[in-house]
Design a protein around this motif. Structure first.
Motif, PDB file in Angstrom:
ATOM      1  N   ASP A 256       0.775  -1.233  -0.018  1.00 41.20           N
ATOM      2  CA  ASP A 256       0.029   0.086   0.000  1.00 41.20           C
ATOM      3  C   ASP A 256       0.974   1.090  -0.224  1.00 41.20           C
ATOM      4  O   ASP A 256       1.735   1.275   0.866  1.00 41.20           O
ATOM      5  N   ASP A 258       0.446   4.086   1.130  1.00 42.70           N
ATOM      6  CA  ASP A 258       0.361   4.935   2.173  1.00 42.70           C
ATOM      7  C   ASP A 258       1.030   4.058   3.702  1.00 42.70           C
ATOM      8  O   ASP A 258       0.840   4.862   4.625  1.00 42.70           O
ATOM      9  N   ASP A 259       1.176   3.013   3.252  1.00 44.67           N
ATOM     10  CA  ASP A 259       1.820   2.217   4.578  1.00 44.67           C
ATOM     11  C   ASP A 259       3.292   1.614   4.226  1.00 44.67           C
ATOM     12  O   ASP A 259       3.193   0.350   4.450  1.00 44.67           O
TER      13      ASP A 259
END
Length: 360
Positions: A256, A258-259
Motif C-alpha cells: 500500500d 500509504d503504508d
C-alpha cells in the motif's frame, strides 16, 4: 477311579464354559468396537466433507460465516475441511479451474507466456528495469531495492541433480542493490523470487547461482517463505508439471502506497505487504490460469488454496498488467475468472502433495 474321572470331566467342562464366556465377551467387545469405529469414521467423513464444502466458498462468504457462526463450528470445519478439500481438489473431484480455449500454440523457448508485465500505475514504481537472466527475468526497482516481479518457465523434466545451495551475493550489475548482510537480524528471510529449486533442477548450477543474487531477493517473513509460499513453488515444479506440462510463472510483490515499511536497521530496503504468484499452462487449445495472493502475515501451515484470487484483482492491487499480449477475447474472461481450487495433480502424486504441505 470313577470319582477321579467325573472330577476331571467337571473340570474340563468348567474350563470350556469359562472359555466360551471369555470368547463371547471378546466377540461382543469386538462387535461394539467395530460399530464405534464405523460410527466415528462416518462422523469424521461427514465433517470432512462438510468442511470441504465450507472452505470452497469465496473468501468474503467465509469471512461472513466466520463472524456470524459459532467459533468452534468454523474452527472444526476449517481443521477438517482444508486437508479434505486439498485431497478432493487434487483428485479433480471438487472445484473448478479457470480454463478457456485459445487457438494459437504455446510459446517456445520463452520465459513469458504472453509478454512481460507492464506498469499501468501505482503502487508499481516508475523505475522498473527489466533484467534478463536467461532462464528467468526480473523487474528490478532501484528505489525499492528489490525486484517488483519475476517471470520464469518450468518444464516437466528435472534435467539436473543439485546437492547443495549457492551463497547469496550482491548483484553489482544493478543500481542500489542490497547486500546479503542487510537482512541479518531483521526478522525477515531472504526470499527468492525465481525459486532455487525449480531453476536449479531445470537449468543447472550456473542458473542456480543467479537465483542467489540479491537482485532476486525480497524480504519475506519466515512463516510465509518457508510455508505456503514454498509449498506452492514445489507444487508447480514437482506436481503440476507432471500433469499439465510446461508452466509459465509470474511472481511479484506490492505494498500500500500509504503504508510503506522498510527493513529494520539502517537500510532503506522496502518490505512488501503482499506477494502473488500467477501460473499459466496450455494443453492443446485449453489455456489454464491460477493466481494466489498472500500477505506477509501468512502463518506456518496455511493452505495456499485459501489465498486464491483473480488475475484482475492482482492487477488492480499491484498496478501491473499481466499477459498483455493475449487477445482480449481470452484475456478478459481468463483474468476475471475466480477458480475454486488449486490445480489437480496425478493421482499417484496426492500423497507427495500431502508430504510437501506437512513437511513445512
Amino acid at each position: 477311579q470313577k470319582v477321579l474321572c467325573v472330577a476331571q470331566c467337571h473340570q474340563a467342562w468348567a474350563q470350556m464354559s469359562a472359555k466360551k464366556k471369555r470368547n463371547k465377551r471378546r466377540n461382543k467387545f469386538r462387535a461394539w468396537s467395530t460399530k464405534i469405529g464405523l460410527a466415528l469414521f462416518t462422523l469424521l467423513t461427514a465433517i470432512s466433507l462438510a468442511g470441504a464444502w465450507f472452505v470452497h466458498h469465496p473468501k468474503r462468504w467465509l469471512e461472513e460465516k466466520s463472524n456470524s457462526w459459532p467459533g468452534f463450528v468454523t474452527e472444526i470445519l476449517y481443521y477438517f475441511g482444508n486437508p479434505a478439500g486439498d485431497i478432493l481438489d487434487a483428485a479433480g473431484l471438487t472445484g473448478h479451474d479457470a480454463v478457456y480455449e485459445y487457438d494459437l500454440p504455446a510459446p517456445e523457448r520463452s520465459v513469458f507466456f504472453a509478454g512481460a508485465p507492464k506498469r499501468i500505475g501505482p503502487p508499481a514504481p516508475e523505475d522498473i528495469q527489466i533484467i534478463d537472466r536467461g532462464d528467468f527475468v526480473i523487474g528490478w526497482s532501484s528505489s525499492l531495492r528489490h525486484a517488483v516481479w519475476c517471470a520464469y518457465h518450468v518444464t516437466p523434466g528435472e534435467n539436473h541433480q543439485i546437492s547443495g545451495r549457492a551463497r547469496f551475493q550482491q548483484d553489482k550489475s544493478v543500481r542500489n542493490a542490497a547486500k546479503p548482510g542487510d537482512y541479518a537480524k531483521t526478522g525477515f528471510d531472504r526470499g527468492h523470487m525465481a525459486p532455487n529449486h525449480a531453476i536449479s533442477t531445470r537449468y543447472g548450477v550456473e542458473a542456480q547461482k543467479k537465483t542467489f543474487l540479491m537482485s532476486n531477493i525480497v524480504p519475506q517473513t519466515p512463516s510465509l517463505n518457508r510455508g505456503a509460499w514454498r509449498e506452492f513453488e514445489h507444487r508447480i515444479a514437482d506436481l503440476w508439471t507432471k500433469k499439465w506440462g510446461e508452466i509459465w510463472v509470474i511472481v511479484g510483490c506490492y505494498s500500500d502506497l500509504d503504508d510503506r515499511q522498510v527493513l529494520p536497521g539502517s537500510t532503506d530496503i522496502d518490505v512488501p505487504e503482499r506477494f502473488y504468484q500467477i501460473i499459466v499452462a496450455q494443453n492443446g487449445m485449453d489455456v489454464r490460469a491460477l493466481a494466489i495472493d498472500m500477505p506477509q502475515s501468512t502463518p506456518y501451515g496455511a493452505y495456499p488454496a485459501r489465498n486464491i484470487t483473480t488475475i484482475d484483482a492482482i492487477e488492480k492491487s499491484s498496478g501491473l498488467d499481466f499477459l498483455p499480449e493475449l487477445p482480449g477475447f481470452i484475456q478478459s474472461p481468463l483474468e476475471a475468472e475466480l477458480p475454486t481450487r488449486l490445480w489437480p495433480c496425478r493421482f499417484i502424486d496426492i500423497f507427495r502433495m500431502l508430504r510437501i504441505h506437512f513437511k513445512y
